[in-house]
Design a protein around this motif. Structure first.
Motif, mmCIF file in Angstrom:
data_model
loop_
_atom_site.group_PDB
_atom_site.id
_atom_site.type_symbol
_atom_site.label_atom_id
_atom_site.label_comp_id
_atom_site.label_asym_id
_atom_site.label_seq_id
_atom_site.Cartn_x
_atom_site.Cartn_y
_atom_site.Cartn_z
ATOM 1 N N GLY A 21 0.823 -1.212 0.000
ATOM 2 C CA GLY A 21 0.000 0.000 0.000
ATOM 3 C C GLY A 21 0.853 1.256 0.000
ATOM 4 O O GLY A 21 0.597 2.208 -0.747
ATOM 5 N N SER A 22 1.878 1.268 0.826
ATOM 6 C CA SER A 22 2.782 2.413 0.913
ATOM 7 C C SER A 22 3.498 2.649 -0.423
ATOM 8 O O SER A 22 3.603 3.782 -0.896
ATOM 9 N N LEU A 23 3.976 1.572 -1.039
ATOM 10 C CA LEU A 23 4.663 1.683 -2.331
ATOM 11 C C LEU A 23 3.721 2.196 -3.423
ATOM 12 O O LEU A 23 4.095 3.060 -4.220
ATOM 13 N N VAL A 24 2.494 1.684 -3.450
ATOM 14 C CA VAL A 24 1.505 2.106 -4.456
ATOM 15 C C VAL A 24 1.156 3.580 -4.249
ATOM 16 O O VAL A 24 1.065 4.352 -5.207
ATOM 17 N N SER A 25 0.998 3.984 -2.993
ATOM 18 C CA SER A 25 0.631 5.381 -2.716
ATOM 19 C C SER A 25 1.720 6.340 -3.208
ATOM 20 O O SER A 25 1.420 7.404 -3.743
ATOM 21 N N LYS A 26 2.977 5.936 -3.046
ATOM 22 C CA LYS A 26 4.086 6.783 -3.518
ATOM 23 C C LYS A 26 4.066 6.891 -5.044
ATOM 24 O O LYS A 26 4.249 7.976 -5.593
ATOM 25 N N LYS A 27 3.834 5.771 -5.713
ATOM 26 C CA LYS A 27 3.809 5.770 -7.185
ATOM 27 C C LYS A 27 2.669 6.647 -7.727
ATOM 28 O O LYS A 27 2.814 7.300 -8.753
ATOM 29 N N LEU A 28 1.535 6.617 -7.032
ATOM 30 C CA LEU A 28 0.365 7.373 -7.492
ATOM 31 C C LEU A 28 0.292 8.773 -6.876
ATOM 32 O O LEU A 28 -0.620 9.541 -7.180
ATOM 33 N N ASN A 29 1.221 9.048 -5.975
ATOM 34 C CA ASN A 29 1.225 10.322 -5.253
ATOM 35 C C ASN A 29 -0.102 10.562 -4.522
ATOM 36 O O ASN A 29 -0.706 11.623 -4.612
ATOM 37 N N LEU A 30 -0.561 9.506 -3.822
ATOM 38 C CA LEU A 30 -1.788 9.575 -3.032
ATOM 39 C C LEU A 30 -1.436 9.369 -1.557
ATOM 40 O O LEU A 30 -0.412 8.788 -1.220
ATOM 41 N N LYS A 31 -2.320 9.816 -0.704
ATOM 42 C CA LYS A 31 -2.137 9.660 0.735
ATOM 43 C C LYS A 31 -2.249 8.174 1.109
ATOM 44 O O LYS A 31 -3.114 7.471 0.589
ATOM 45 N N PHE A 32 -1.369 7.714 2.021
ATOM 46 C CA PHE A 32 -1.427 6.328 2.499
ATOM 47 C C PHE A 32 -1.940 6.302 3.927
ATOM 48 O O PHE A 32 -1.438 7.023 4.799
ATOM 49 N N LEU A 33 -2.961 5.478 4.164
ATOM 50 C CA LEU A 33 -3.559 5.344 5.493
ATOM 51 C C LEU A 33 -3.555 3.875 5.915
ATOM 52 O O LEU A 33 -4.123 3.035 5.234
ATOM 53 N N ASP A 34 -2.898 3.609 7.024
ATOM 54 C CA ASP A 34 -2.815 2.249 7.558
ATOM 55 C C ASP A 34 -3.756 2.154 8.759
ATOM 56 O O ASP A 34 -3.566 2.858 9.755
ATOM 57 N N ILE A 35 -4.765 1.302 8.654
ATOM 58 C CA ILE A 35 -5.778 1.203 9.710
ATOM 59 C C ILE A 35 -5.151 0.811 11.051
ATOM 60 O O ILE A 35 -5.418 1.452 12.073
ATOM 61 N N ASP A 36 -4.316 -0.223 11.062
ATOM 62 C CA ASP A 36 -3.712 -0.659 12.326
ATOM 63 C C ASP A 36 -2.895 0.469 12.969
ATOM 64 O O ASP A 36 -2.939 0.669 14.183
ATOM 65 N N GLU A 37 -2.171 1.198 12.146
ATOM 66 C CA GLU A 37 -1.381 2.327 12.640
ATOM 67 C C GLU A 37 -2.279 3.386 13.268
ATOM 68 O O GLU A 37 -1.966 3.956 14.315
ATOM 69 N N ASN A 38 -3.410 3.664 12.621
ATOM 70 C CA ASN A 38 -4.363 4.646 13.140
ATOM 71 C C ASN A 38 -4.979 4.201 14.458
ATOM 72 O O ASN A 38 -5.185 5.012 15.350
ATOM 73 N N ILE A 39 -5.267 2.910 14.575
ATOM 74 C CA ILE A 39 -5.812 2.374 15.824
ATOM 75 C C ILE A 39 -4.780 2.530 16.939
ATOM 76 O O ILE A 39 -5.105 2.976 18.046
#
Length: 172
Positions: A21-39
């Motif tokens: 997810g993090s790699l894809v977000s960088k390629k697309l220049n989109l925000k990355f949100l990790d649910i477990d991290e947010n919890i």
């Protein structure tokens, strides 16, 4: 024109949802949100600690609340927790309003990644047979994702490339 849909990654713990997810977000220049991290941020506790001190029911309720809030974002890449997609409300939201990608691996790979990992409270105390059963049961639900990515024998870069191709193909 780009869509407003999020790209949502789901699959078993240890399937690479956060990494990919993090790699894809960088390629697309989109925000990355990790649910477990947010919890973890919300309670200032590790997931394993939440399970230990508050129990799985408390965790699942909090997970639902935070996940549904995050899924209301637009143009983001989101990594779900391993059990999130099992929740009917979360699954409905994911499949009806987002691009959903199941990162699928063979059972041996998953077992090697998750057994005896203290940071994976659902799996930590399970026997190998129970883990296999959990993977099998969850896989039937993960199969409801819009796209299945068979990750076996692929490098991270190849998985990302495959996802980006699917995403681009669906932008019409």
């Amino acid at each position: 024109m780009k869509s407003n849909k999020n790209l949502v990654f789901l699959g078993m713990m240890g399937s690479g949802k956060s990494t990919i997810g993090s790699l894809v977000s960088k390629k697309l220049n989109l925000k990355f949100l990790d649910i477990d991290e947010n919890i973890e941020k919300e309670l200032n506790m590790k997931i394993s600690e939440i399970f230990e001190k508050r129990g799985e029911t408390f965790f699942r309720n909090l997970e639902e609340k935070i996940t549904l809030r995050i899924l209301s974002s637009k143009n983001s890449v989101i990594s779900l927790g391993g059990g999130s997609f099992i929740n009917d409300k979360i699954r409905k939201e994911v499949v009806t309003k987002n691009y959903s990608f199941w990162l699928s691996w063979n059972i041996v790979t998953l077992l090697n990644r998750i057994k005896n990992s203290k940071k994976r409270p659902v799996a930590y105390k399970l026997s190998e047979d129970s883990l296999k059963s959990l993977i099998s049961k969850r896989s039937k639900i993960y199969a409801k994702a819009e796209f299945k990515i068979n990750c076996d024998k692929l490098k991270k870069s190849e998985i990302v490339k495959k996802i980006l191709q699917i995403y681009e193909d669906n932008q019409t």
